[in-house]
Design an enzyme around this catalytic site. Structure first.
Site, PDB file in Angstrom:
ATOM      1  N   THR A 188     -18.833 -16.893   6.858  1.00  0.00           N
ATOM      2  CA  THR A 188     -18.407 -18.284   7.054  1.00  0.00           C
ATOM      3  C   THR A 188     -19.178 -19.229   6.144  1.00  0.00           C
ATOM      4  O   THR A 188     -18.605 -20.183   5.599  1.00  0.00           O
ATOM      5  CB  THR A 188     -18.579 -18.680   8.524  1.00  0.00           C
ATOM      6  OG1 THR A 188     -17.772 -17.827   9.340  1.00  0.00           O
ATOM      7  CG2 THR A 188     -18.160 -20.126   8.756  1.00  0.00           C
ATOM      8  N   ARG A 236     -33.180  -2.542   9.275  1.00  0.00           N
ATOM      9  CA  ARG A 236     -31.990  -1.797   9.682  1.00  0.00           C
ATOM     10  C   ARG A 236     -30.972  -1.730   8.559  1.00  0.00           C
ATOM     11  O   ARG A 236     -30.276  -0.718   8.387  1.00  0.00           O
ATOM     12  CB  ARG A 236     -31.362  -2.445  10.916  1.00  0.00           C
ATOM     13  CG  ARG A 236     -32.195  -2.308  12.193  1.00  0.00           C
ATOM     14  CD  ARG A 236     -31.687  -3.242  13.276  1.00  0.00           C
ATOM     15  NE  ARG A 236     -30.272  -3.017  13.529  1.00  0.00           N
ATOM     16  CZ  ARG A 236     -29.426  -3.981  13.898  1.00  0.00           C
ATOM     17  NH1 ARG A 236     -29.849  -5.219  14.042  1.00  0.00           N
ATOM     18  NH2 ARG A 236     -28.164  -3.694  14.114  1.00  0.00           N
ATOM     19  N   LYS A 267     -30.464 -14.654  18.651  1.00  0.00           N
ATOM     20  CA  LYS A 267     -30.212 -15.863  17.858  1.00  0.00           C
ATOM     21  C   LYS A 267     -29.434 -16.897  18.655  1.00  0.00           C
ATOM     22  O   LYS A 267     -29.699 -18.110  18.544  1.00  0.00           O
ATOM     23  CB  LYS A 267     -29.471 -15.502  16.570  1.00  0.00           C
ATOM     24  CG  LYS A 267     -30.319 -14.698  15.591  1.00  0.00           C
ATOM     25  CD  LYS A 267     -29.653 -14.575  14.256  1.00  0.00           C
ATOM     26  CE  LYS A 267     -28.521 -13.579  14.242  1.00  0.00           C
ATOM     27  NZ  LYS A 267     -28.959 -12.182  14.246  1.00  0.00           N
ATOM     28  N   LYS A 268     -28.466 -16.460  19.447  1.00  0.00           N
ATOM     29  CA  LYS A 268     -27.680 -17.404  20.238  1.00  0.00           C
ATOM     30  C   LYS A 268     -28.540 -18.058  21.324  1.00  0.00           C
ATOM     31  O   LYS A 268     -28.442 -19.271  21.565  1.00  0.00           O
ATOM     32  CB  LYS A 268     -26.473 -16.705  20.864  1.00  0.00           C
ATOM     33  CG  LYS A 268     -25.486 -16.143  19.851  1.00  0.00           C
ATOM     34  CD  LYS A 268     -24.956 -17.204  18.913  1.00  0.00           C
ATOM     35  CE  LYS A 268     -23.962 -16.640  17.914  1.00  0.00           C
ATOM     36  NZ  LYS A 268     -23.511 -17.663  16.936  1.00  0.00           N
ATOM     37  N   SER A 290     -29.758  -8.381  18.496  1.00  0.00           N
ATOM     38  CA  SER A 290     -29.765  -9.221  17.294  1.00  0.00           C
ATOM     39  C   SER A 290     -28.875 -10.445  17.474  1.00  0.00           C
ATOM     40  O   SER A 290     -29.281 -11.580  17.221  1.00  0.00           O
ATOM     41  CB  SER A 290     -29.302  -8.402  16.094  1.00  0.00           C
ATOM     42  OG  SER A 290     -29.264  -9.191  14.928  1.00  0.00           O
ATOM     43  N   ASP A 335     -20.356 -21.740  21.767  1.00  0.00           N
ATOM     44  CA  ASP A 335     -20.395 -21.025  20.494  1.00  0.00           C
ATOM     45  C   ASP A 335     -19.528 -19.778  20.571  1.00  0.00           C
ATOM     46  O   ASP A 335     -19.241 -19.262  21.654  1.00  0.00           O
ATOM     47  CB  ASP A 335     -21.831 -20.637  20.147  1.00  0.00           C
ATOM     48  CG  ASP A 335     -22.030 -20.379  18.655  1.00  0.00           C
ATOM     49  OD1 ASP A 335     -21.056 -20.489  17.889  1.00  0.00           O
ATOM     50  OD2 ASP A 335     -23.171 -20.064  18.264  1.00  0.00           O
ATOM     51  N   LYS A 336     -19.122 -19.328  19.400  1.00  0.00           N
ATOM     52  CA  LYS A 336     -18.327 -18.101  19.251  1.00  0.00           C
ATOM     53  C   LYS A 336     -18.964 -17.265  18.164  1.00  0.00           C
ATOM     54  O   LYS A 336     -19.508 -17.793  17.184  1.00  0.00           O
ATOM     55  CB  LYS A 336     -16.888 -18.484  18.894  1.00  0.00           C
ATOM     56  CG  LYS A 336     -16.056 -17.374  18.248  1.00  0.00           C
ATOM     57  CD  LYS A 336     -16.024 -17.529  16.735  1.00  0.00           C
ATOM     58  CE  LYS A 336     -15.324 -16.352  16.060  1.00  0.00           C
ATOM     59  NZ  LYS A 336     -15.559 -16.369  14.587  1.00  0.00           N
ATOM     60  N   HIS A 337     -18.907 -15.945  18.334  1.00  0.00           N
ATOM     61  CA  HIS A 337     -19.458 -15.054  17.317  1.00  0.00           C
ATOM     62  C   HIS A 337     -18.496 -13.896  17.103  1.00  0.00           C
ATOM     63  O   HIS A 337     -17.911 -13.381  18.055  1.00  0.00           O
ATOM     64  CB  HIS A 337     -20.825 -14.514  17.741  1.00  0.00           C
ATOM     65  CG  HIS A 337     -21.494 -13.699  16.678  1.00  0.00           C
ATOM     66  ND1 HIS A 337     -22.218 -14.271  15.655  1.00  0.00           N
ATOM     67  CD2 HIS A 337     -21.533 -12.352  16.461  1.00  0.00           C
ATOM     68  CE1 HIS A 337     -22.684 -13.322  14.864  1.00  0.00           C
ATOM     69  NE2 HIS A 337     -22.277 -12.148  15.327  1.00  0.00           N
ATOM     70  N   SER A 338     -18.344 -13.497  15.851  1.00  0.00           N
ATOM     71  CA  SER A 338     -17.466 -12.382  15.505  1.00  0.00           C
ATOM     72  C   SER A 338     -18.294 -11.250  14.913  1.00  0.00           C
ATOM     73  O   SER A 338     -19.297 -11.491  14.226  1.00  0.00           O
ATOM     74  CB  SER A 338     -16.406 -12.827  14.493  1.00  0.00           C
ATOM     75  OG  SER A 338     -15.704 -11.711  13.967  1.00  0.00           O
TER      76      SER A 338
END
Length: 454
Positions: free
Chosen positions: A137, A185, A204-205, A200, A97-100
């Protein structure tokens, strides 16, 4: 994919209002919280025994006093266990997986997920919606007629197994403690905490069951954390806590001082993604970020020995059409209308008014207010001013000029896609004011600035 329960969830038995007040006081005074205290805090968040005001006060104390790496790791693990955890061990390949951290025109997920799938990875990507001036996305994908991003667990399993990827929203039972704390938040000016951002993202990941993660930390005037030093701090925190929690992770710092690619919006970014995947047009900066992130992931996942080998495999997935095929199969698997790659205009909405923004003087593009361009898209209707608001997928900007480009009067700087001429005219005026020219060409920063976690 199998779904497992939370096992022994964080206990909230001792999290009475009084004891939670003590947790707030301790953190306000800069004390290091113990593991059991953090477990109690997360339990109280998850079961509702801590009031919203208490969560806001706790989050503010963390913003002001910070957390140690160990505290952040314990917080991350506790929030991960607050809901269900997914298990993808039955898949015949690594789960990546990738996250930005978010940027203007950031469509990398739409490209990278099918490229990874074409290289033998499985990518059950849990993505988000637009936040502030940045696009989401899920919003972009939902511009495709019929496509659904809110899927049941078995549908996510089916699409991921058959297509190699699924790009979907988080289900309510994945890291619910994080979902509640994030909502607090968002309205208490505590989003920017490095420790809370780290927990955070990673909770989730980890709950989603991925085997390796690469982070794209944006820096520049279009990013949430514009400064390079702040980006380094966040990247180091995420990599350190991920590794402590057993998730192999690397992070790239990438430039967000201009739109990534040449479009910002929803349908316009899907059109650019299609052109990229099919080879009709590939923006060099967008390609570099995508290949750099993908190379790190293929090495972390054991699908390539070196970044050079990984880059070659990813490029081949594009050149041979396999990544485009994976994307088309995912669109079909998630209910999207057929023919997207060959007839995008039939499958995507088109704004009724499209207006060119023309340069009124000569020079080189010197500085772009990227955040302002993102805000223009929101104000056109392509983003949300309040949570839950409907968006217009047809509006946005495309053909946006890049830094260092030479222009003369009458040259196009961008195109505005709007619902009416008044909106288009206002947006065009703001776009023109957001792009500053200079007499001399400037050196443009490399799009990938640094790597953290080698």
């Amino acid at each position: 994919m199998t779904t497992t329960g939370a096992g022994d969830p964080p206990s909230a038995e001792a999290s009475t209002p009084g004891s939670f007040q003590e947790f707030i006081r301790a953190k306000r005074e800069g004390e290091v919280l113990g593991d059991a205290e953090i477990e109690q805090i997360v339990g109280a968040i998850a079961d509702g025994s801590a009031a919203d005001a208490q969560l806001g006060a706790f989050a503010m104390a963390v913003v002001l006093k910070g957390m140690t790496t160990h505290e952040c790791t314990v917080l991350t693990r506790a929030m991960t266990r607050s809901g269900v955890m997914l298990d993808w061990s039955d898949l015949p390949g690594p789960c990546l997986d990738k996250h930005s951290t978010g940027g203007v025109g950031d469509k990398v997920s739409l490209l990278l997920a099918p490229m990874l799938a074409a290289c033998g990875a499985f990518v059950p990507m849990i993505s988000g919606r637009g936040l502030g001036h940045t696009g989401g996305t899920l919003d972009k994908l939902e511009a495709i007629e019929g496509l659904k991003t809110e899927l049941e667990a078995e549908d996510i399993r089916r699409v991921t197994r058959t297509c190699g990827l699924a790009i979907v929203g988080a289900t309510p039972d994945i890291a619910p403690a994080d979902a509640r704390l994030y909502g607090i938040r968002d309205v208490t000016a505590t989003v920017e905490s490095v420790a809370l951002i780290t927990a955070s993202i990673l909770s989730k990941k980890l709950a989603a069951g991925v085997g390796a993660l690469v982070m794209d930390v944006k820096v520049g005037n279009g990013a949430f954390m514009p400064g390079l030093d702040a980006g380094r701090t966040l990247a180091a925190s995420i990599v350190s806590v991920a590794n402590d929690a057993g998730l192999p992770c690397r992070a790239l710092l990438s430039d967000m001082n201009q739109v990534l690619g040449h479009s910002a919006g929803n349908a316009v970014e899907i059109r650019e993604a299609i052109a990229f995947l099919t080879g009709a047009r590939r923006d060099p900066r967008l390609a570099e970020v995508t290949l750099a992130l993908g190379s790190e992931l293929l090495v972390l996942g054991g699908l390539a020995q070196t970044p050079g080998e990984a880059r070659g495999r990813l490029q081949a997935s594009l050149d041979e059409g396999r990544a485009a095929d994976r994307f088309a199969r995912m669109v079909d698997g998630q209910g999207g209308v057929a023919g997207l790659l060959t007839q995008p205009d039939r499958c995507l909405p088109t704004a009724p008014v499209i207006v060119d923004v023309l340069a009124d003087t000569s020079g080189y593009v010197h500085q772009i207010d990227t955040r302002a361009l993102g805000r223009i898209v929101v104000e056109l209707g392509g983003g949300r001013e309040v949570p839950g608001a409907r968006i217009d997928a047809s509006v946005g900007l495309d053909e946006v000029v890049g830094s260092g480009v030479a222009v003369t009067p009458g040259d196009r700087l961008a195109r505005v896609h709007a619902t009416d001429r008044d909106a288009a005219r206002r947006a065009a005026s703001r776009v023109l004011a957001s792009i500053r020219l200079a007499a001399d060409r400037v050196t443009t920063a490399e799009v990938v600035r640094e790597t953290v976690g080698d």
